[in-house]
Design an enzyme around this catalytic site. Structure first.
Site, PDB file in Angstrom:
ATOM      1  N   ARG A  39     -36.360   7.064   5.739  1.00  0.00           N
ATOM      2  CA  ARG A  39     -36.913   8.314   6.247  1.00  0.00           C
ATOM      3  C   ARG A  39     -36.288   9.482   5.486  1.00  0.00           C
ATOM      4  O   ARG A  39     -35.133   9.425   5.078  1.00  0.00           O
ATOM      5  CB  ARG A  39     -36.629   8.476   7.745  1.00  0.00           C
ATOM      6  CG  ARG A  39     -37.365   9.682   8.330  1.00  0.00           C
ATOM      7  CD  ARG A  39     -36.856  10.103   9.683  1.00  0.00           C
ATOM      8  NE  ARG A  39     -37.569  11.310  10.125  1.00  0.00           N
ATOM      9  CZ  ARG A  39     -37.215  12.073  11.136  1.00  0.00           C
ATOM     10  NH1 ARG A  39     -36.139  11.772  11.825  1.00  0.00           N
ATOM     11  NH2 ARG A  39     -37.899  13.141  11.456  1.00  0.00           N
ATOM     12  N   HIS A  40     -37.058  10.546   5.296  1.00  0.00           N
ATOM     13  CA  HIS A  40     -36.570  11.732   4.596  1.00  0.00           C
ATOM     14  C   HIS A  40     -35.391  12.368   5.318  1.00  0.00           C
ATOM     15  O   HIS A  40     -35.096  12.058   6.485  1.00  0.00           O
ATOM     16  CB  HIS A  40     -37.704  12.755   4.455  1.00  0.00           C
ATOM     17  CG  HIS A  40     -38.288  13.179   5.775  1.00  0.00           C
ATOM     18  ND1 HIS A  40     -37.659  14.053   6.627  1.00  0.00           N
ATOM     19  CD2 HIS A  40     -39.434  12.819   6.406  1.00  0.00           C
ATOM     20  CE1 HIS A  40     -38.392  14.227   7.715  1.00  0.00           C
ATOM     21  NE2 HIS A  40     -39.472  13.490   7.620  1.00  0.00           N
TER      22      HIS A  40
ATOM     23  N   HIS B  77     -41.746   8.819   6.122  1.00  0.00           N
ATOM     24  CA  HIS B  77     -41.458   9.467   7.392  1.00  0.00           C
ATOM     25  C   HIS B  77     -40.864   8.440   8.354  1.00  0.00           C
ATOM     26  O   HIS B  77     -40.818   7.248   8.043  1.00  0.00           O
ATOM     27  CB  HIS B  77     -42.745  10.070   7.944  1.00  0.00           C
ATOM     28  CG  HIS B  77     -43.462  10.918   6.934  1.00  0.00           C
ATOM     29  ND1 HIS B  77     -43.285  12.276   6.831  1.00  0.00           N
ATOM     30  CD2 HIS B  77     -44.344  10.577   5.939  1.00  0.00           C
ATOM     31  CE1 HIS B  77     -44.023  12.756   5.840  1.00  0.00           C
ATOM     32  NE2 HIS B  77     -44.681  11.740   5.289  1.00  0.00           N
TER      33      HIS B  77
END
Length: 624
Positions: free
Chosen positions: A365-366, A551
């Site tokens: 995930r970012h 995401h």
């Protein structure tokens, strides 16, 4: 002391005929505690000492449920000890490491003798007498060795207890239930079905073979002393999630919860939908108080971690029928086997070598996005009236890349915060130290994902060698995006002009124009599955790690197709995704021998940190 409380106290004293209740209760009553709360504290602490019960009462002085007449729930288990327990604990540890957590990991190794039942606080010591009476009557007939037969299916793995030993154990359970009914007025349902010791339950089907191989190392002939143990739990939190506090936290607002390391927090999953990302609302086991807390100060705990052991009854010691290796196992620390350091080092090296020789996918995930900290109005906070960017807080990035349509397009495509950049660099540094070999990088077209990939590559010293391939097919579920249209994302040309080393030749599975607003859940899952199929087949002959930066939703929607698992229910998916932190990772390895992908431990640890609120120095000047 109130008359009603005096009657309860007298009833308990007469019933138990001078046993330990009086000696435990008297000190609490002399301190001024009401009898009903004193009995509640004794039940909640396992009736060990008056001092423990007193500490419990002081901690729960602000507990709104302290006076509620809610009894504990109790259950009786037959638990192995000695060398057999050592081997079972080793299986628990290895099965979790190799095959992820399953339902069996929620509870210690045991054979269930009766279902959970309630007992009034003033009658709990009668349960102890019921356990002793049932044990004394069974002791002479209890089998010297309990035969365990391994049974395996697609969702269950465990040992069955067969023949006459099973009958004797069930008779013991029935005796306890009968005695508990007579002495404590409890309705106890003894286990009359197939007795079993569960090793794994509700696991992924592709893990069955690995679990079976691990289970074969647990020989039923290992020496074992069987102990019947009476446990209790708080019946209010049976269907809650349990979190263990890792770091201290002092509330910054009235509705927040004080956190102390080692405390447990009960969280109701149905009450979390409207809460800000990164926060949960829960109830402290230590104090009984309820409030908001930062979730990254905690970690998931097992269901039984909050149970209280009351009394045990130990049966005869079985002869050790195992080989000499088990003597080595029994010398380990009780209940927590410790493999020799050399074995652990060799295991880590073998694991790393296996990773290098296999194709793997690391889904990340970012990092922290700026609107996650400063809210939906973040852009208004950092832009002038003529549309220019400035930095109002150090957690805003130093600058923003140029976009053809101006700063407005950042509103629904926010960048990383300064902390998000730091998180990404820390993850890249850790990946460099792990020794894994990154062979390609794919990202969602969201700016925060491309930025995360860039900073990870920079720490890996690969920013010039590996081009970032932008794959719109792994973009966030568009139903979660604000507005009636999909966000305006940066083009490849804009990204390249902003010094992102993106590939201009890669042909994505789903081009940007194909993203539709408010798409159905099934369509979102489909494009993720198709995109992942293309990603893993881009370089079919290469071995190494494919880095996919997306995401929080990608950790589920982009890994389940690889693992051959069916999609989650939409509600479960939503609940899961909101708990995934920045730089959360899932790691999948290809097992060519068995023709499948497996979920394994990521090559680096998770990143945990706390919040840091804004500070206005002028508020500290008197008169302002």
């Amino acid at each position: 002391m109130a008359a009603g409380e005096t009657q309860i106290y007298a009833k308990v004293s007469n019933k138990l005929k001078g046993r330990s209740t009086t000696s435990l209760l008297d000190p609490l009553l002399s301190m001024g505690f009401p009898a009903h709360t004193a009995l509640k504290a004794l039940a909640a602490t396992g009736r060990k000492t008056a001092a423990e019960a007193s500490d419990w009462l002081h901690c729960h002085c602000n507990d709104p449920s302290l006076d509620d007449p809610i009894p504990q729930e109790y259950a009786l288990f037959l638990c192995p000890t000695g060398p057999l327990l050592d081997k079972l604990q080793e299986f628990w540890r290895e099965s979790r490491r190799q095959c992820a957590k399953n339902r069996a990991h929620e509870v210690f190794p045991h054979i269930t003798l009766c279902d959970f039942f309630t007992c009034e606080d003033q009658k709990v010591e009668c349960l102890y007498e019921a356990l002793k009476r049932a044990g004394d009557r069974t002791l002479g007939a209890f089998p010297s060795a309990v035969p365990l037969v391994l049974h395996s299916s697609v969702s269950y793995l465990g040992f069955f207890v067969n023949d006459s030993p099973a009958d004797i154990i069930q008779e013991f359970a029935v005796m306890f239930a009968t005695e508990a009914s007579i002495l404590a007025d409890c309705t106890v349902k003894p286990c009359t079905k197939q007795l079993h010791l569960t090793l794994a339950h509700k696991f992924y089907p592709h893990h069955q073979r690995t679990l079976e191989q691990l289970a074969r190392a647990v020989h039923p002939g290992h020496g074992c002393q069987w102990t019947a143990a009476l446990y209790s739990r708080d019946m209010r939190f049976v269907h809650y999630q349990t979190l263990k506090v890792r770091f201290q936290y002092k509330p910054q607002n009235m509705d927040e919860l004080t956190l102390s390391p080692g405390d447990y927090i009960f969280v109701d999953p149905t009450q979390q939908e409207e809460i800000s990302e990164g926060w949960v609302i829960g109830i402290s086991q230590q104090t009984g108080c309820r409030g908001f807390l930062p979730e990254n100060y905690t970690e998931r705990a097992s269901e039984c971690d909050t149970w209280v052991k009351h009394r045990t009854y130990t049966f005869s010691v079985a002869p050790d029928l195992s080989s000499g290796k088990d003597g080595e196992a029994s010398s380990r620390r009780n209940g927590d086997p410790q493999p020799p350091p050399m074995s652990r080092s060799i295991s880590s090296l073998q694991s790393l070598q296996a990773t290098i020789m296999r194709k793997s996918v690391l889904v990340v995930r970012h990092g922290e996005r700026v609107d996650q900290i400063f809210g939906k109005s973040w852009l208004q906070q950092c832009s002038t009236s003529d549309g220019k960017y400035y930095r109002p807080d150090l957690n805003f990035p130093r600058s923003l890349p140029r976009r053809s349509r101006g700063i407005k397009d950042f509103e629904n495509d926010p960048p990383l915060s300064s902390c998000g950049i730091f998180q990404s660099r820390m993850a890249g540094e850790a990946l460099l130290g792990s020794g894994i070999r990154i062979i390609s990088v794919f990202t969602s077209p969201a700016l925060r994902c491309v930025q995360t990939a860039k900073h990870i590559l920079e720490e890996l010293k690969l920013e010039k060698k590996i081009k970032i391939r932008v794959e719109p097919g792994i973009f966030e579920w568009t139903k979660w995006e604000t507005g009636k249209t999909t966000p305006t994302l940066m083009t490849l040309e804009e990204l390249r002009e902003a010094d992102f080393n993106v590939s201009m030749d890669y042909r994505p599975a789903f081009p940007l124009p194909s993203l539709l607003p408010a798409e159905p859940y099934e369509d979102y899952l489909h494009r993720c599955a198709v995109s992942m199929e293309q990603i893993v087949s881009t370089r079919p002959q290469d071995v190494g790690v494919i880095l996919v930066v997306g995401h929080g939703s990608a950790l589920d929607s982009c890994t389940r197709p690889l693992l051959g698992l069916p999609p989650r229910d939409c509600t479960d998916f939503t609940q899961l995704v909101r708990k995934i932190p920045s730089l959360g990772m899932c790691f999948c390895e290809e097992n060519k021998e068995e023709g499948k992908w497996e979920l394994v431990n990521p090559p680096v640890k998770t990143l945990t940190h706390g919040s840091n609120s804004a500070f206005n120095w002028s508020n500290w000047i008197p008169g302002n």
